[in-house]
Design a protein around this motif. Structure first.
Motif, PDB file in Angstrom:
ATOM      1  N   MET A   1      92.254  30.049  20.349  1.00 36.46           N
ATOM      2  CA  MET A   1      92.630  28.762  19.791  1.00 36.46           C
ATOM      3  C   MET A   1      93.695  28.127  20.686  1.00 36.46           C
ATOM      4  N   GLU A   2      93.563  26.836  20.919  1.00 37.25           N
ATOM      5  CA  GLU A   2      94.501  26.111  21.761  1.00 37.25           C
ATOM      6  C   GLU A   2      95.813  25.878  21.015  1.00 37.25           C
ATOM      7  N   VAL A   3      96.913  25.987  21.744  1.00 37.84           N
ATOM      8  CA  VAL A   3      98.240  25.797  21.168  1.00 37.84           C
ATOM      9  C   VAL A   3      98.936  24.679  21.933  1.00 37.84           C
ATOM     10  N   HIS A   4      99.672  23.835  21.213  1.00 39.71           N
ATOM     11  CA  HIS A   4     100.472  22.803  21.869  1.00 39.71           C
ATOM     12  C   HIS A   4     101.600  23.479  22.638  1.00 39.71           C
ATOM     13  N   THR A   5     101.749  23.177  23.907  1.00 40.89           N
ATOM     14  CA  THR A   5     102.904  23.658  24.656  1.00 40.89           C
ATOM     15  C   THR A   5     103.460  22.511  25.477  1.00 40.89           C
ATOM     16  N   TYR A   6     104.720  22.571  25.749  1.00 35.00           N
ATOM     17  CA  TYR A   6     105.385  21.545  26.534  1.00 35.00           C
ATOM     18  C   TYR A   6     104.801  21.502  27.937  1.00 35.00           C
ATOM     19  N   LEU A   7     104.478  22.665  28.488  1.00 34.46           N
ATOM     20  CA  LEU A   7     103.922  22.743  29.840  1.00 34.46           C
ATOM     21  C   LEU A   7     102.605  21.985  29.951  1.00 34.46           C
ATOM     22  N   ASP A   8     101.762  22.059  28.918  1.00 35.16           N
ATOM     23  CA  ASP A   8     100.501  21.314  28.928  1.00 35.16           C
ATOM     24  C   ASP A   8     100.749  19.821  29.086  1.00 35.16           C
ATOM     25  N   TYR A   9     101.748  19.312  28.401  1.00 35.56           N
ATOM     26  CA  TYR A   9     102.046  17.888  28.484  1.00 35.56           C
ATOM     27  C   TYR A   9     102.663  17.524  29.825  1.00 35.56           C
ATOM     28  N   LEU A  10     103.453  18.438  30.402  1.00 36.75           N
ATOM     29  CA  LEU A  10     103.997  18.189  31.734  1.00 36.75           C
ATOM     30  C   LEU A  10     102.862  18.047  32.744  1.00 36.75           C
ATOM     31  N   LYS A  11     101.871  18.916  32.638  1.00 33.63           N
ATOM     32  CA  LYS A  11     100.722  18.862  33.539  1.00 33.63           C
ATOM     33  C   LYS A  11      99.970  17.545  33.409  1.00 33.63           C
ATOM     34  N   ARG A  12      99.913  17.005  32.215  1.00 35.31           N
ATOM     35  CA  ARG A  12      99.215  15.742  31.974  1.00 35.31           C
ATOM     36  C   ARG A  12     100.068  14.534  32.347  1.00 35.31           C
ATOM     37  N   GLY A  13     101.348  14.765  32.605  1.00 34.75           N
ATOM     38  CA  GLY A  13     102.236  13.664  32.940  1.00 34.75           C
ATOM     39  C   GLY A  13     102.813  12.943  31.744  1.00 34.75           C
ATOM     40  N   ALA A  46     103.756  17.042   8.884  1.00 34.16           N
ATOM     41  CA  ALA A  46     104.308  17.523  10.156  1.00 34.16           C
ATOM     42  C   ALA A  46     105.285  18.676   9.918  1.00 34.16           C
ATOM     43  N   ILE A  47     106.101  18.566   8.885  1.00 32.86           N
ATOM     44  CA  ILE A  47     107.058  19.630   8.562  1.00 32.86           C
ATOM     45  C   ILE A  47     106.321  20.901   8.157  1.00 32.86           C
ATOM     46  N   GLN A  48     105.311  20.766   7.315  1.00 33.56           N
ATOM     47  CA  GLN A  48     104.534  21.938   6.906  1.00 33.56           C
ATOM     48  C   GLN A  48     103.867  22.583   8.115  1.00 33.56           C
ATOM     49  N   TRP A  49     103.349  21.779   9.020  1.00 30.33           N
ATOM     50  CA  TRP A  49     102.726  22.269  10.249  1.00 30.33           C
ATOM     51  C   TRP A  49     103.727  23.089  11.058  1.00 30.33           C
ATOM     52  N   MET A  50     104.958  22.578  11.170  1.00 31.51           N
ATOM     53  CA  MET A  50     106.005  23.302  11.905  1.00 31.51           C
ATOM     54  C   MET A  50     106.349  24.623  11.233  1.00 31.51           C
ATOM     55  N   GLU A  51     106.202  24.691   9.926  1.00 31.14           N
ATOM     56  CA  GLU A  51     106.511  25.908   9.182  1.00 31.14           C
ATOM     57  C   GLU A  51     105.340  26.890   9.162  1.00 31.14           C
ATOM     58  N   ILE A  72     100.389   9.472  17.445  1.00 32.75           N
ATOM     59  CA  ILE A  72     101.673   9.625  18.141  1.00 32.75           C
ATOM     60  C   ILE A  72     101.694  10.909  18.968  1.00 32.75           C
ATOM     61  N   GLY A  73     100.528  11.513  19.130  1.00 32.09           N
ATOM     62  CA  GLY A  73     100.404  12.648  20.034  1.00 32.09           C
ATOM     63  C   GLY A  73     100.563  14.019  19.423  1.00 32.09           C
ATOM     64  N   LEU A  74     100.603  14.126  18.106  1.00 32.64           N
ATOM     65  CA  LEU A  74     100.733  15.425  17.446  1.00 32.64           C
ATOM     66  C   LEU A  74      99.420  15.782  16.764  1.00 32.64           C
ATOM     67  N   ASP A  75      99.016  17.041  16.869  1.00 30.22           N
ATOM     68  CA  ASP A  75      97.766  17.468  16.238  1.00 30.22           C
ATOM     69  C   ASP A  75      98.034  18.656  15.324  1.00 30.22           C
ATOM     70  N   ILE A  76      98.031  18.412  14.017  1.00 32.44           N
ATOM     71  CA  ILE A  76      98.302  19.482  13.053  1.00 32.44           C
ATOM     72  C   ILE A  76      97.113  20.416  12.902  1.00 32.44           C
ATOM     73  N   GLY A  77      96.044  20.132  13.608  1.00 30.04           N
ATOM     74  CA  GLY A  77      94.889  21.013  13.596  1.00 30.04           C
ATOM     75  C   GLY A  77      95.041  22.179  14.559  1.00 30.04           C
ATOM     76  N   LYS A  78      96.073  22.116  15.389  1.00 32.58           N
ATOM     77  CA  LYS A  78      96.362  23.188  16.343  1.00 32.58           C
ATOM     78  C   LYS A  78      97.668  23.862  15.943  1.00 32.58           C
ATOM     79  N   PRO A  79      97.823  25.135  16.231  1.00 34.84           N
ATOM     80  CA  PRO A  79      99.061  25.831  15.853  1.00 34.84           C
ATOM     81  C   PRO A  79     100.291  25.227  16.517  1.00 34.84           C
ATOM     82  N   PHE A  80     101.380  25.237  15.791  1.00 33.58           N
ATOM     83  CA  PHE A  80     102.663  24.758  16.307  1.00 33.58           C
ATOM     84  C   PHE A  80     103.236  25.801  17.254  1.00 33.58           C
ATOM     85  N   ALA A  81     103.693  25.374  18.429  1.00 35.74           N
ATOM     86  CA  ALA A  81     104.174  26.304  19.454  1.00 35.74           C
ATOM     87  C   ALA A  81     105.694  26.302  19.596  1.00 35.74           C
ATOM     88  N   GLY A  82     106.403  25.808  18.586  1.00 34.38           N
ATOM     89  CA  GLY A  82     107.855  25.868  18.623  1.00 34.38           C
ATOM     90  C   GLY A  82     108.534  24.650  19.214  1.00 34.38           C
TER      91      GLY A  82
END
Length: 92
Positions: A1-13, A46-51, A72-82
């Motif tokens: 399963m794909e996880v949101h990470t900051y590095l992924d967004y850096l790669k996308r610019g 969004a808060i529940q997703w973070m929890e 706004i760029g957030l996907d609660i369908g993917k696990p929260f990566a911190g």
């Protein structure tokens, strides 16, 4: 399963950290929601997703809030990566 990470967004610019308290005003400013209560309801998702809550993506309410947050760029369908980052380009 794909996880949101900051590095992924850096790669996308699109490295734009977003604070939890910025979500509600962002939804209102961009016209994604029309009322304060709608923005609050989406913020709760969004808060529940973070929890770590896993949502039933087939439910209509979840679909509505997921669509709003994806604008706004957030996907609660993917696990929260911190970390919360948005796909929105940073304004300088």
């Amino acid at each position: 399963m794909e996880v949101h990470t900051y590095l992924d967004y850096l790669k996308r610019g699109y490295p734009v950290p977003i604070r939890l308290l910025e979500i509600q005003p962002l939804l209102l400013e961009k016209g994604i929601v029309k009322s304060f209560s709608a923005a609050n309801a989406t913020l709760v998702y969004a808060i529940q997703w973070m929890e770590g809550v896993e949502f039933d993506l087939s439910k209509s309410a979840v679909k509505v809030h997921r669509a709003r947050l994806r604008k706004i760029g957030l996907d609660i369908g993917k696990p929260f990566a911190g970390e919360i980052v948005s796909l929105q380009k940073q304004q300088i």
